[in-house]
Write a protein that holds these residues in place. Sequence first.
Motif, PDB file in Angstrom:
ATOM      1  N   VAL A   6      -1.215   2.291  -2.758  1.00 15.29           N
ATOM      2  CA  VAL A   6      -1.652   0.995  -2.234  1.00 15.29           C
ATOM      3  C   VAL A   6      -3.005   1.135  -1.540  1.00 15.29           C
ATOM      4  O   VAL A   6      -3.903   0.312  -1.735  1.00 15.29           O
ATOM      5  N   LEU A   7      -3.168   2.188  -0.738  1.00 12.59           N
ATOM      6  CA  LEU A   7      -4.446   2.401  -0.054  1.00 12.59           C
ATOM      7  C   LEU A   7      -5.572   2.676  -1.049  1.00 12.59           C
ATOM      8  O   LEU A   7      -6.691   2.183  -0.880  1.00 12.59           O
ATOM      9  N   ALA A   8      -5.286   3.440  -2.093  1.00  8.77           N
ATOM     10  CA  ALA A   8      -6.303   3.718  -3.108  1.00  8.77           C
ATOM     11  C   ALA A   8      -6.706   2.438  -3.832  1.00  8.77           C
ATOM     12  O   ALA A   8      -7.896   2.214  -4.102  1.00  8.77           O
ATOM     13  N   ALA A   9      -5.755   1.596  -4.139  1.00  7.99           N
ATOM     14  CA  ALA A   9      -6.058   0.324  -4.806  1.00  7.99           C
ATOM     15  C   ALA A   9      -6.897  -0.581  -3.905  1.00  7.99           C
ATOM     16  O   ALA A   9      -7.853  -1.218  -4.361  1.00  7.99           O
ATOM     17  N   ALA A  10      -6.562  -0.616  -2.619  1.00 10.10           N
ATOM     18  CA  ALA A  10      -7.325  -1.433  -1.674  1.00 10.10           C
ATOM     19  C   ALA A  10      -8.755  -0.906  -1.533  1.00 10.10           C
ATOM     20  O   ALA A  10      -9.712  -1.682  -1.503  1.00 10.10           O
TER      21      ALA A  10
END
Length: 44
Positions: A6-10
């Motif tokens: 999720v953090l990588a996508a954000a």
Amino acid sequence: MRKIIVLAAAATALLAGACNTIEGVGKDVKAAGTAVERTAKDAK
């Protein structure tokens, strides 16, 4: 593991948005430079 994804996508989304912003600023600076160049030529 899910939090990392999720953090990588954000982060990817934010970086993509920043690229568009930087491109827009570059176009504005180019336009301002062109205007200054024209004014200098007219003043000759």
